[in-house]
Structure formats: C-alpha cells, structure tokens
Design an enzyme around this catalytic site. Structure first.
Site, short mmCIF file in Angstrom:
data_model
loop_
_atom_site.label_atom_id
_atom_site.label_comp_id
_atom_site.label_asym_id
_atom_site.label_seq_id
_atom_site.Cartn_x
_atom_site.Cartn_y
_atom_site.Cartn_z
N SER A 1 0.81 -1.23 0.00
CA SER A 1 0.00 0.00 0.00
C SER A 1 0.84 1.28 0.00
O SER A 1 0.30 2.37 -0.14
CB SER A 1 -0.95 0.01 1.21
OG SER A 1 -0.23 -0.02 2.41
N LYS B 1 -6.75 3.71 8.39
CA LYS B 1 -5.80 4.68 7.82
C LYS B 1 -6.38 6.09 7.83
O LYS B 1 -5.69 7.07 8.15
CB LYS B 1 -5.44 4.27 6.40
CG LYS B 1 -4.62 2.97 6.33
CD LYS B 1 -4.39 2.54 4.89
CE LYS B 1 -3.58 1.25 4.82
NZ LYS B 1 -3.38 0.78 3.44
#
Length: 791
Positions: A694, A737
């Site tokens: 990611s 996140k």
C-alpha cells in the site's frame, strides 16, 4: 527339629553296637538321618511295616537311605542313594489308623555294597564308613567357627520355643568334631541333595568346611530377611492399624444404624445422577462408573479418579439454561448504556434477537470482534451477555499452545481435567452462556498439538452439538452457547477457523468519539475510583481534546484512560494536602498534571522539502502515518532501500522507480537522470519492520517530488498499490488509515478509486471534515499531491 543323642551313648553305647553285614533297608522320603541323631519316623506302607516288625524281632537295627526322587513313588534299588545310616529302633508306637511311629537313633554311616533282596522289602549287604578323628588346631578353629555361626542363626530364628532353643544350643556344647559336623548338618536349612552330599563326605575337615559354607549362606539369608522385615514393619503396622480402625468404625456405625462414609457417598452420587437429568449416553457412562466405584476400596488409587470424574458429570449443566431477554428495546438500551457508537455490533445483536423472537431458534451465533487494542471488544461481550440475560464466561487463549487446553486430558494422566470449554460451562452453571474466547489470534501450535484445530469443532454450528471432551468421553451439546472471539488481527487465525466465524471489525475511534466516550464513561469511572467528585475536579472539552491529541495517539482508549487517571491522582494529592477549590482541567492546565506535550504534528516540517511524501499504513494497533524520504546523489544507477522494509515494499519501490523512468518526458524529468545518479529511499522509524504494497503510491510521489523539485502538500496523505502500467490498485484497512490521518491533522487523503465502497464505514462527521480524492492512475496523484512551486 532333630534331637541330638545323649553323651553317654556317644561315648560308649554306639561303640558297643555292632552293625550286621546285612540289613533291611528302609527308604526315607524328604528326610535324612545322620549318625547319633535321634529322629521320629512314620511308616504306613505294608512292605515297610513288615520290614519294621522283622527288624524288631532280631537286632532292631535298620538301614536308612534317602530317595533320589521322592515324588517318583518308587522304592527300588535304582531310586535310592548308596550311602545311608544304620539306625537303632529305640521305640515303636502303633497308631489307631494302622500306621507305626518309630523313634530311631543313627549309629554310623553305611555303604550299600549289594542288594540281596527286593521282595517283600529291600535288604542289602553293607559296610560301615569309619574314620579316625584327630583334633588339631585347624579342626578346633573350624569347630569354634561352626558353633559361633550356629549361635547367630539360633538368635535370628523367630518365635523359637525355649525347648527348641535349649536343644539347638546343645550342639554348641559338643566336643567331638565328627559329631558336631553331623549334628549341625542335620539341622541345616538346606536341600536333601546338599545334606546327602555332607553325609557322603569322608573326612571330618571336609565335612566341617561344607557345613560352614552352608551355615554362612543361611546366616546371610536370615540377616537380609530381618533387614527387609524391619524396613517394612513400620509401614505394615501403620496399614494394619488403619485397617483395624476402619473395621472398628464400620462395626460401630453398624450398631448405631449409620452408614459408612463410602456407602453414604455412593448413595449421594446416585441421588445427584437422578436429579442431574443427564442425556442417555452420559447417564450410561455415569452408571457404569458408579458401579465400578461401589466395588472399589477407598484406599485404591483409582477411587479418587472415578470420584472426580463422576463429580464432573453430575455438576455439568446438561439441562440447565437461562431464558433469553428478547426485548429489543431493553437490549438496545443496555448496549447504549455501556458503549458509545459501535452501531454494526449493536445492529447485529438486535437482528439476532428479532430472529429468536420470531422463530424461537436455539442456536447461538459465532462472532469474531477484530480490531486494535483498547477498542472495547471484551467489555462489549459483557454488555451483550447482560442485554440477553445470559451468564458470561471469559477464557483467555493468549499463549495457549496445547490442544488439551481445549479438549481436556484423558483420565489416564495424573491430575487430568476437562478442557477450558467444559470448565467454563461448569463455572457458568448453564448450557447457554455467552462464551468469550479472548485473544484467539495469540494461540500457537506446538508438539502438544494445535489448539486452533480443536476450536474448529467448538466454533462450527454443524458439529458442536456433539462436542467430545477427552476427559468426559461423552458428547456435550454446545449448539446453544453463544461464542464471541476477539482478535487484534485476522491473519494469524487459520483460514478454516476464520471461515467458521462472522467477523465484525471494530476500528479506532475519532477524536469526537473519544471525547464523547471520555465524557460519558471514562471520567465518571475514574472520579469514582479515585474518590473524587464534581466538587473536586471538572474536565472541560478543550482539556479532554488536548489530552487526546497531544498526549495520546492510539486507535483505542487505554492510554486516554491512563492519562485521565494521572490527572485524577494529581488532584487527589492536592485534595489530601487541604485544597478545597475545585480543579478545572482545560487546555491551559493539562500540562500542569501531565507534563510536556508528548505528540505534535511534524507533517508540515517534513514535507516542506522535495522528496518527502506522507503515506498511510495499517498496524495491529490501528492506523498510522509514515513518511517516505527520497534523496539523490552522484553514482552508478543504484537504488538503496533502508528502514527495515519487507520484500513486498522493496518490490513496490522498484516498480515505482521503473514507472518514473518510463514516464520521464510526461513528468518533466531529464531522461538520463539515472545514468549518473544513485537514489536512496528511506522510511524513518527504522526499528519497526514495514511491509505491504500500500506504500507504492507514496513511494512514487516521493520519487517524483525529488526529481521534479516540487514539494508534496503538507495536508495530503495517500495510500494505494501501483502497477507498471500506472494503475492505482485497491488496498485494505481504509477506515483505520483515514482515522490515523484525522488524528495527525491531515485534511486530504488520496485513495484508490476501487476503495470508494470503504468510505461508507467512515463516521459521517469525519467524511464531512476531510476531502477524499479517488484516483485510478498515478498521473492523477501527481496533480493532487505536488505543489506548483519549485525548490
């Protein structure tokens, strides 16, 4: 016991008696007669009775010889020894049953030279074995040794009568070495063959040597026996005493009409079995074990094992259950009282209650609460149990590495017990509790088995109706139990076990949610625990927000509660010292109790130069931000990666550099920038391992910023995987996140377009306060993230 002949007969009588050249031979079974020994014999055979009668009519002298094989039943010449003893019949007694008892005394050794008659009894030509005995020092020493050994043996004989003792002690007074050897040999506890060997030995020295050897052996055996007896005597006497006391107690109880302890215990167990309402299979096993117990002595080692097993069977809640509270409104009120937000979990519970109310189903659900530490997973399980009106059982699985912890140990092991599932049910006292299996992701396999494999049966609604514990060895129905497991991360849980559970993710809390939870739950609880009230301490919202933002940086609430507790302790000290005015905790006074600020925003400072980009990462403790730093130097086309990056993250860096090199013209970068340069890519916090795809978008942005000289916007963070075709691919952990970005003060987040569906999980207030850019290609990222100014 063989008697020793009188002294006068030794000295004169035996010498006057002359042994005939031919004697009637009487075979002896299991006995031998030595010269000068007086012994009693019983004669019952007709032929031998005639032999005795004929001898009494003549000189009363018989030849006594031993049988080689006493059990053969043969008295012929082939089954008798050649050496025997001539004996004088002293007395004869006739018994009423026709047998004759003879009292005989040995005269001398004889050797059978020739059998002269076999019918009706044996007769043989004989010769005497005479020898001259001369005493010398060696013989006297051997006699002294023989007498000493004999005295020791007589002293060790148990239960010896005075008459027998006097008779044996006569041997020690004998002065004739030949007579002493024969007298000692006749009283030795040796085999018939060994006595025959002594009888046949010519020479008094040799006979005394053999006698001393046998006496020493007999003495060693007796001393060893006495030693063993003395060691066991105390133990045996204790057991005998206990036995007699128990027997006396039984007799007293019988006279009083009372039952003994064992009988009362058996009857009590039978009554418990009747009322326990066990299933048929379990009832048969209990009855079988009870029958074994009833015939088993209480002292037996197996008694306590069987007793404990039956105790477990009768005390398990086979048919005891609690009634569920199916009032949806009341359940919703209880959950709201205990927890703020967590709408997904509350919604799932209310759905279960609605189905239960419509269908009256007996099966419980199997959930897995997954999320960072401190998000309320365990306390939520307690609230659900309270809302349903069920018993609550918590079992911690962290560090469990033994399959027997789940299924129990077999009863063959010492101290065996059922597994934690059965133990929890007994503790709950009902067969439908809410069972919380805490930290299921912290289990591990070992040589003792894999506990996660044992849990597959427990957490499978199709199998757990017949769960078998190794200790019980009978099936127990777990289908009505409601199982809730907790985990910080799902990856360590084996896939087959994960498929058996319905996973509900509990992400971290936003600042507003933490403020609300602190105001409703944490602060009132801490004030009560520290003996404070509103009259001593009050928290303002700006003070709580400062604690949340500047003193804690977590997804959960544990550190927040610790900091609030620290404030309460500081105030408690002031109150004890005499302060009476209430303390107001606001933005200005927080540092007075908690000290300097622990966390501050460094995003603007770090991203102010080209080559630094802010990324978003997922961790087991919730989301976090990370900085990707890139720098360029003269070199030879080398890419250096530091910061403890995993293989996947290193591959993302290589892919990002390859894409940058393939798009130099579009990005405005010299085409030969890599020919004479080295690029170093670093991710700070190097002590923490980092991996995953990611960070690909962030690495690409940092490289582009470095090579173009354009800094990355300080209010932008990003996540996403990249491909060599320039596509931005979806990633996981979006909610964690974004909440991490919100805690760090970031207002703009770049996400893969295919993660748009994950924005629905973000709290509405956060979605309104932040801007989200959904991108499909990396070229779009550059337009959003980089500033126009060059540095």
């Amino acid at each position: 016991m063989i008697k020793v002949g009188a002294k006068d007969s030794q000295e004169s009588g035996d010498q006057e008696i002359k042994v005939p050249e031919e004697l009637a031979v009487l075979p002896l079974k299991n006995i031998l007669v030595f010269p000068r020994m007086i012994i009693s014999l019983i004669v019952s055979d007709e032929k031998h009775l005639k032999l005795v009668n004929d001898a009494l009519l003549k000189d009363k002298i018989l030849g006594l010889v031993g049988l080689k094989d006493p059990d053969a039943g043969e008295y012929g010449p082939e089954n008798i020894y050649n050496v025997g003893t001539a004996a004088l019949v002293l007395k004869m007694f006739k018994a009423p049953d026709g047998t004759v008892r003879l009292l005989v005394r040995g005269i001398s050794r004889i050797v059978l030279k020739e059998i002269s008659q076999t019918d009706p009894y044996l007769r043989a030509r004989v010769s005497t074995l005479s020898e001259e005995t001369t005493k010398d020092t060696e013989i006297e020493a051997m006699m002294l040794n023989t007498k000493s050994l004999f005295q020791k043996i007589v002293g060790l004989l148990p239960n010896l009568s005075p008459e027998a003792g006097m008779m044996l002690m006569e041997i020690t007074e004998i002065d004739d070495p030949d007579f002493l050897a024969d007298a000692a040999a006749s009283n030795l506890n040796v085999t018939l063959k060994e006595k025959q060997d002594i009888l046949e030995t010519v020479g008094v020295k040799k006979r005394l040597e053999k006698v001393i050897v046998f006496l020493n052996r007999q003495l060693e055996i007796m001393e060893l026996g006495n030693k063993i007896q003395s060691q066991l005597k105390s133990e045996m006497s204790k057991k005998e005493r206990e036995y007699y006391l128990r027997e006396q107690l039984k007799a007293i109880q019988k006279e009083l009409g009372e039952k003994d302890e064992k009988t009362a215990e058996i009857e009590e167990l039978r009554e418990k079995l009747k009322t326990a309402n066990l299933p048929e299979q379990a009832n048969k096993a209990a009855e079988r074990e009870l029958d074994r117990l009833s015939v088993m002595p209480p002292q037996a080692a197996e008694y306590s094992v069987s007793r404990t097993y039956l105790d477990w069977l009768v005390k398990l809640p086979w048919s005891i259950s609690t009634e569920d509270t199916l009032d949806i409104t009341a359940a919703s009120r209880v959950l709201d009282e205990d927890h703020y937000d967590l709408e997904k979990v509350k919604k799932r519970l209310l759905e279960y209650l609605a189905v239960q109310k419509l269908k009256k189903s007996t099966k419980g659900f199997i959930l897995c609460f997954s999320g960072p530490p401190g998000t309320g997973k365990t306390s939520l399980g307690k609230s659900i149990a309270r809302a349903l009106g069920r018993k609550f059982v918590r079992v911690s699985l962290g560090g469990v590495r033994d399959e027997a912890e789940i299924r129990g140990h077999r009863r063959t092991y010492v101290g065996a017990l059922p597994g934690r599932i059965i133990q929890g049910l007994r503790k709950a006292g009902s067969n439908n509790p809410l069972f919380m299996l805490d930290e299921i992701d912290k289990m591990g396999a070992s040589y003792q088995g894999d506990p996660s494999a044992a849990l597959m049966e427990v957490l499978d609604p199709e199998q757990n109706s017949a769960f078998s514990d190794h200790y019980l060895e009978v099936d127990f129905d777990l289908s009505r139990v409601m199982f809730i497991t907790t985990a910080n991360q799902l990856e360590p849980i084996p896939q087959p076990l994960r498929d058996r559970m319905e996973v509900l993710e509990l992400s971290g809390y936003t600042e507003e949610e933490k403020l609300e939870i602190a105001t409703r739950f944490i602060i009132p609880r801490q004030l009560e625990e520290h003996g404070l009230g509103d009259s001593y301490l009050r928290f303002e919202d700006d003070g709580i927000k400062k604690i949340i933002s500047d003193y804690t940086r977590e997804a959960g609430l544990r550190n927040l509660e610790r900091e609030i507790a620290a404030v309460c302790r500081g105030v408690a000290v002031e109150v004890v010292k005499g302060k009476t005015e209430p303390v107001l905790v606001n933005e200005e006074t927080v540092s007075r109790f908690l000290g300097p600020v622990k966390f501050f925003s460094e995003i603007a400072e770090r991203t102010s130069v080209p080559g630094v980009a802010t990324g978003l990462a997922w961790t087991p403790s919730g989301g976090d931000i990370l900085f990707i730093e890139a720098t360029r130097m003269r070199g030879k086309k080398t890419l250096t990666l530091t910061g403890q990056l995993g293989d996947v993250m290193q591959e993302s860096a290589q892919a990002a550099l390859s894409y940058v090199r393939s798009r130099t013209k579009e990005l405005g970068i010299p085409e030969d920038f890599y020919e004479t340069s080295d690029i170093h890519l670093h991710v700070p916090a190097g002590a923490t391992p980092k991996d995953g795809p990611s960070a690909g978008v962030t690495i690409f942005t940092a490289l582009t910023s470095l090579l173009t000289g354009k800094p990355v916007r300080s209010d932008v963070a990003m996540t996403g995987e990249i491909s060599l075709r320039g596509l931005v691919l979806p990633v996981g952990g979006i909610k964690e996140k974004i909440l991490a970005a919100k805690r760090a003060g970031i207002s703009t987040v770049i996400l893969p377009a295919k993660n748009e569906k994950d924005l629905e999980d973000i709290p509405l207030k956060v979605r309104k306060e932040m801007r989200f850019h959904l991108v499909e290609k990396m070229d779009e990222v550059i337009k959003i993230a980089l500033t126009d100014s060059m540095k």
